[in-house]
Scaffold this active site. Structure first.
Site, PDB file in Angstrom:
ATOM      1  N   HIS A  44       0.815  -1.213   0.000  1.00 15.47           N
ATOM      2  CA  HIS A  44       0.000   0.000   0.000  1.00 15.47           C
ATOM      3  C   HIS A  44       0.853   1.269   0.000  1.00 15.47           C
ATOM      4  O   HIS A  44       0.356   2.362   0.229  1.00 15.47           O
ATOM      5  CB  HIS A  44      -0.953  -0.013   1.189  1.00 15.47           C
ATOM      6  N   ILE A 168       3.381  -0.372  20.209  1.00 17.35           N
ATOM      7  CA  ILE A 168       1.979  -0.299  19.798  1.00 17.35           C
ATOM      8  C   ILE A 168       1.518  -1.664  19.279  1.00 17.35           C
ATOM      9  O   ILE A 168       2.223  -2.337  18.531  1.00 17.35           O
ATOM     10  CB  ILE A 168       1.798   0.785  18.717  1.00 17.35           C
ATOM     11  N   MET A 170      -1.356  -3.489  17.058  1.00 14.83           N
ATOM     12  CA  MET A 170      -2.312  -3.062  16.034  1.00 14.83           C
ATOM     13  C   MET A 170      -2.691  -4.201  15.103  1.00 14.83           C
ATOM     14  O   MET A 170      -1.839  -4.911  14.589  1.00 14.83           O
ATOM     15  CB  MET A 170      -1.736  -1.911  15.206  1.00 14.83           C
ATOM     16  N   ASP A 172      -4.372  -4.717  11.514  1.00 19.51           N
ATOM     17  CA  ASP A 172      -4.681  -4.014  10.259  1.00 19.51           C
ATOM     18  C   ASP A 172      -5.002  -5.104   9.249  1.00 19.51           C
ATOM     19  O   ASP A 172      -4.106  -5.736   8.707  1.00 19.51           O
ATOM     20  CB  ASP A 172      -3.478  -3.176   9.815  1.00 19.51           C
ATOM     21  N   MET A 173      -6.291  -5.332   9.026  1.00 20.95           N
ATOM     22  CA  MET A 173      -6.644  -6.514   8.233  1.00 20.95           C
ATOM     23  C   MET A 173      -7.837  -6.251   7.329  1.00 20.95           C
ATOM     24  O   MET A 173      -8.811  -5.613   7.728  1.00 20.95           O
ATOM     25  CB  MET A 173      -6.956  -7.700   9.150  1.00 20.95           C
ATOM     26  N   TRP A 224     -17.215 -17.705   6.218  1.00 18.12           N
ATOM     27  CA  TRP A 224     -18.477 -16.960   6.334  1.00 18.12           C
ATOM     28  C   TRP A 224     -18.390 -15.829   7.353  1.00 18.12           C
ATOM     29  O   TRP A 224     -19.126 -14.858   7.263  1.00 18.12           O
ATOM     30  CB  TRP A 224     -19.625 -17.917   6.699  1.00 18.12           C
ATOM     31  N   LYS A 225     -17.457 -15.937   8.308  1.00 23.29           N
ATOM     32  CA  LYS A 225     -17.344 -14.890   9.326  1.00 23.29           C
ATOM     33  C   LYS A 225     -16.805 -13.594   8.717  1.00 23.29           C
ATOM     34  O   LYS A 225     -17.311 -12.503   8.987  1.00 23.29           O
ATOM     35  CB  LYS A 225     -16.452 -15.367  10.472  1.00 23.29           C
ATOM     36  N   HIS A 305       3.557  -5.602  16.210  1.00 24.24           N
ATOM     37  CA  HIS A 305       4.863  -5.402  16.840  1.00 24.24           C
ATOM     38  C   HIS A 305       6.012  -5.523  15.844  1.00 24.24           C
ATOM     39  O   HIS A 305       7.097  -4.986  16.081  1.00 24.24           O
ATOM     40  CB  HIS A 305       5.052  -6.389  17.995  1.00 24.24           C
TER      41      HIS A 305
END
Length: 332
Positions: A44, A168, A170, A172-173, A224-225, A305
């Site tokens: 990205h 931090i 985190m 991010d997905m 499906w989740k 991390h």
């Protein structure tokens, strides 16, 4: 090949200025693309830049547009991005959510008519660096089949949750097993995916990134989740921003633009003192990382991390860029 941060930012800046982007806007945008890449998120950052320029050239992105506040309800605000540059707008919106949280304990900014924000984790990290919990997500064009379907009708709709721990923590997905950007990263490196990432043309699960990129049958995270979570995230972003849903973006636009996004900041220190906060977070992290390993050679990791190490490595040794991607940028 390896480049320095300054070389990378300079390459981005040159291309942006060649499109008559204002100097300060070009500098800030180039900085964000370079920081994303330096943090190890190539998918990205540098890899995404040619696509960003394509949308800029096509008129999907309006570089001199100024986001405008539409509605203010105390801790909640609604903004119209006016299709301005996505990463610059997202940074501004999380800054605004933090300002609201400093007054109210929590701040929520709902944004419509936005462009792709590039690395969503940048904005969660931005909040966590200032001591806030940062939560944000975006919808997208339909690039994933809902569970049980062959056609793309839902977005990957990435979700970010960042916690002000040390370091931090985190998540991010995207709502897919892998983002399309990570499919590209693995394909360029000649690697299979570590786990199944989609279906092949015969409907069988596959680890081949190129096959999934081509047929667009990417696999929802958790089957499906992930499909269900993608749908409700789209609904919330659409309603709170009064913006476009995945269906509207897909059916009414020529490309992925005019999306809806949510930015939330929570000031933890209004609810718990600093020493107690740090002790509780450390206990959580220690409890997880001291679990018996399934493989002695593979450390138990906490989400996010690794970015601290990746950033340090890239600053020490230079930023590795795929030769073909660098050639594309030089040709812009």
């Amino acid at each position: 090949m390896k480049v320095t941060f300054e070389e990378l930012k300079g390459a981005f800046y040159r291309v942006l200025r060649s499109r008559n982007i204002a100097e300060d806007t070009a500098d800030e945008c180039a900085e964000m693309f370079a920081r994303t890449t330096e943090s190890g998120v190539y998918s990205h950052g540098v890899n995404r830049f040619p696509r960003f320029i394509q949308q800029l050239d096509n008129g999907d992105i309006i570089p001199d547009a100024k986001p405008q506040r539409v509605t203010s309800l105390g801790a909640i605000e609604q903004w119209d991005a006016k299709r301005a540059i996505g990463n610059l707008t997202a940074k501004k919106m999380m800054d605004r959510a933090i300002e609201l949280a400093s007054d109210h304990g929590i701040g929520l900014v709902a944004l419509r008519n936005a462009n792709h924000w590039m690395r969503g984790g940048s904005y969660g990290w931005q909040a966590a660096e200032k001591g806030y919990i940062g939560i944000c997500w975006t919808n997208s064009i339909a690039v994933m089949p809902p569970w049980g379907a062959k056609e793309c009708r839902i977005g990957t709709n990435p979700l970010i949750v960042a916690i002000p721990s040390t370091p931090i923590t985190m998540v991010d997905m995207s709502m897919s097993m892998f983002s399309y950007g990570m499919l590209e990263v693995n394909r360029l490196a000649g690697r299979e995916l570590p786990v199944d990432g989609g279906f092949d043309d015969n409907g069988q699960l596959t680890k081949e990134p190129g096959v999934i990129e081509k047929n667009r049958r990417i696999l929802p995270m958790g089957y499906w989740k992930g499909s269900g979570l993608s749908i409700v995230l789209d609904m919330i972003a659409t309603l709170l921003s009064n913006g476009s849903s995945v269906a509207e973006v897909t059916q009414e636009n020529s490309d992925e633009y005019g999306v809806s996004q949510i930015f939330i900041a929570i000031e933890v220190d209004k609810l718990i003192d600093g020493a107690t906060r740090d002790a509780k977070l450390q206990r959580i992290m220690d409890f997880i990382t001291t679990a018996e390993r399934a493989d002695d050679n593979v450390a138990i990791r906490l989400p996010g991390h690794e970015f601290t190490k990746l950033l340090d490595d890239n600053r020490r040794h230079g930023i590795t860029i795929d030769d073909s991607v660098w050639a594309k940028i030089q040709a812009l």
